[in-house]
Design a protein around this motif. Structure first.
Motif, PDB file in Angstrom:
ATOM      1  N   CYS A   1      -5.889  -5.837  -4.581  1.00 48.07           N
ATOM      2  CA  CYS A   1      -5.319  -6.264  -2.889  1.00 48.07           C
ATOM      3  C   CYS A   1      -5.652  -7.483  -2.676  1.00 48.07           C
ATOM      4  O   CYS A   1      -4.727  -7.767  -1.949  1.00 48.07           O
ATOM      5  CB  CYS A   1      -5.983  -4.768  -2.367  1.00 48.07           C
ATOM      6  SG  CYS A   1      -6.070  -3.239  -2.876  1.00 48.07           S
TER       7      CYS A   1
ATOM      8  N   LEU B   1      -5.213   3.842   2.551  1.00 46.17           N
ATOM      9  CA  LEU B   1      -4.034   3.021   4.242  1.00 46.17           C
ATOM     10  C   LEU B   1      -4.342   4.229   5.375  1.00 46.17           C
ATOM     11  O   LEU B   1      -4.051   5.508   5.090  1.00 46.17           O
ATOM     12  CB  LEU B   1      -2.816   3.008   3.688  1.00 46.17           C
ATOM     13  CG  LEU B   1      -1.843   2.258   5.003  1.00 46.17           C
ATOM     14  CD1 LEU B   1      -2.179   1.254   4.961  1.00 46.17           C
ATOM     15  CD2 LEU B   1      -0.531   2.396   4.055  1.00 46.17           C
TER      16      LEU B   1
ATOM     17  N   CYS C   1      -5.882  -0.637   6.602  1.00 50.14           N
ATOM     18  CA  CYS C   1      -6.768  -0.558   5.472  1.00 50.14           C
ATOM     19  C   CYS C   1      -7.899  -0.429   5.303  1.00 50.14           C
ATOM     20  O   CYS C   1      -9.110  -0.862   6.210  1.00 50.14           O
ATOM     21  CB  CYS C   1      -6.675  -1.498   3.950  1.00 50.14           C
ATOM     22  SG  CYS C   1      -8.426  -1.151   2.576  1.00 50.14           S
TER      23      CYS C   1
ATOM     24  N   CYS D   1       0.929  -1.114   0.165  1.00 43.41           N
ATOM     25  CA  CYS D   1      -0.141   0.285   0.194  1.00 43.41           C
ATOM     26  C   CYS D   1       1.098   1.544  -0.336  1.00 43.41           C
ATOM     27  O   CYS D   1       0.040   2.675   0.044  1.00 43.41           O
ATOM     28  CB  CYS D   1      -0.971  -0.116   1.258  1.00 43.41           C
ATOM     29  SG  CYS D   1      -1.617  -1.380   1.263  1.00 43.41           S
TER      30      CYS D   1
ATOM     31  N   CYS E   1      -1.673   4.805  -0.890  1.00 42.25           N
ATOM     32  CA  CYS E   1      -3.068   4.836  -0.969  1.00 42.25           C
ATOM     33  C   CYS E   1      -4.069   5.007  -0.109  1.00 42.25           C
ATOM     34  O   CYS E   1      -3.239   5.305   0.827  1.00 42.25           O
ATOM     35  CB  CYS E   1      -3.624   2.980  -0.769  1.00 42.25           C
ATOM     36  SG  CYS E   1      -5.332   2.651  -1.113  1.00 42.25           S
TER      37      CYS E   1
ATOM     38  N   PRO F   1      -3.058  -0.341  -6.388  1.00 41.57           N
ATOM     39  CA  PRO F   1      -3.882  -0.993  -7.130  1.00 41.57           C
ATOM     40  C   PRO F   1      -5.000  -0.569  -8.253  1.00 41.57           C
ATOM     41  O   PRO F   1      -5.212   0.469  -8.768  1.00 41.57           O
ATOM     42  CB  PRO F   1      -5.370  -1.167  -5.914  1.00 41.57           C
ATOM     43  CG  PRO F   1      -4.414  -0.540  -5.282  1.00 41.57           C
ATOM     44  CD  PRO F   1      -3.113   0.366  -5.207  1.00 41.57           C
TER      45      PRO F   1
HETATM   46  S1  SF4 Z   1      -5.595  -3.343   1.255  1.00 40.93           S
HETATM   47 FE1  SF4 Z   1      -6.787  -0.740   1.205  1.00 40.93          FE
HETATM   48  S2  SF4 Z   1      -4.867   0.662   1.008  1.00 40.93           S
HETATM   49 FE2  SF4 Z   1      -3.713  -1.181   0.541  1.00 40.93          FE
HETATM   50  S3  SF4 Z   1      -3.780  -0.692  -1.363  1.00 40.93           S
HETATM   51 FE3  SF4 Z   1      -5.231  -1.626  -1.320  1.00 40.93          FE
HETATM   52  S4  SF4 Z   1      -7.314   0.237  -1.062  1.00 40.93           S
HETATM   53 FE4  SF4 Z   1      -5.637   0.334  -0.401  1.00 40.93          FE
END
Ligand code: SF4
Length: 153
Positions: free
Chosen positions: A78, A61, A68, A21, A58, A32
């Motif tokens: 993800c 995060l 997340c 992330c 991201c 992503p």
């Molecule tokens: S798991 Fe959640 S925080 Fe991590 S890249 Fe995917 S959407 Fe973003």
């Protein structure tokens, strides 16, 4: 419709790791990408400057607790990681990121090997090949990944 996929890596493991992330560039291929069918269900993913750093994270995060904010509804990519779709010129492969901490610790583990084998079978099903055909941007040119099998997309 949400693509059904069960991630193998336990959430507790990911919460202790500070690898995912986070990105070295705002336009990183590692960010992503939303499937067409996710675009109406998942909030747009934004890559934003990391607090107090030179890198990017991201926008979903929560950097304090490493959680997340949309975990239950996170995008397919993800959930699919540390597996990904790697493009090499006109070829597309199912690939594995050997830099994932879980992969480093478990890649010789029988359970992980079996999971990898089952995934290799799964992604060759028409349903998965259709996902790739409908979402060609899922396959990116990733550096340092291990290609597992070429897919007939
Ligand atoms: S798991 Fe959640 S925080 Fe991590 S890249 Fe995917 S959407 Fe973003």
């Amino acid at each position: 419709m949400r693509v059904s996929f069960k991630q193998m890596i336990p959430q507790e493991f990911c919460l202790k790791c500070r690898g995912c992330c986070r990105f070295s560039r705002q336009d990183s291929v590692w960010q992503p990408h939303l499937l067409e069918e996710e675009k109406s269900e998942v909030a747009k993913i934004q890559i934003v400057p990391a607090p107090g750093g030179n890198d990017f994270i991201c926008g979903n995060l929560s950097s304090g607790d490493n959680k997340c904010k949309i975990y239950a509804n996170r995008p397919f990519e993800c959930r699919f990681y540390p597996f990904l779709f790697d493009r090499k010129k006109k070829k597309v492969f199912l690939a594995l990121d050997p830099n994932c901490a879980f992969v480093r610790e478990n890649n010789k583990n029988l359970e992980f090997e079996e999971y990898t084998r089952s995934l290799i079978e799964l992604v060759q099903n028409k349903g998965y090949l259709d996902i790739l055909k409908n979402n060609p941007f899922l396959a990116q040119e990733y550096e340092g990944v291990k290609d597992l099998i070429e897919l007939k997309v």
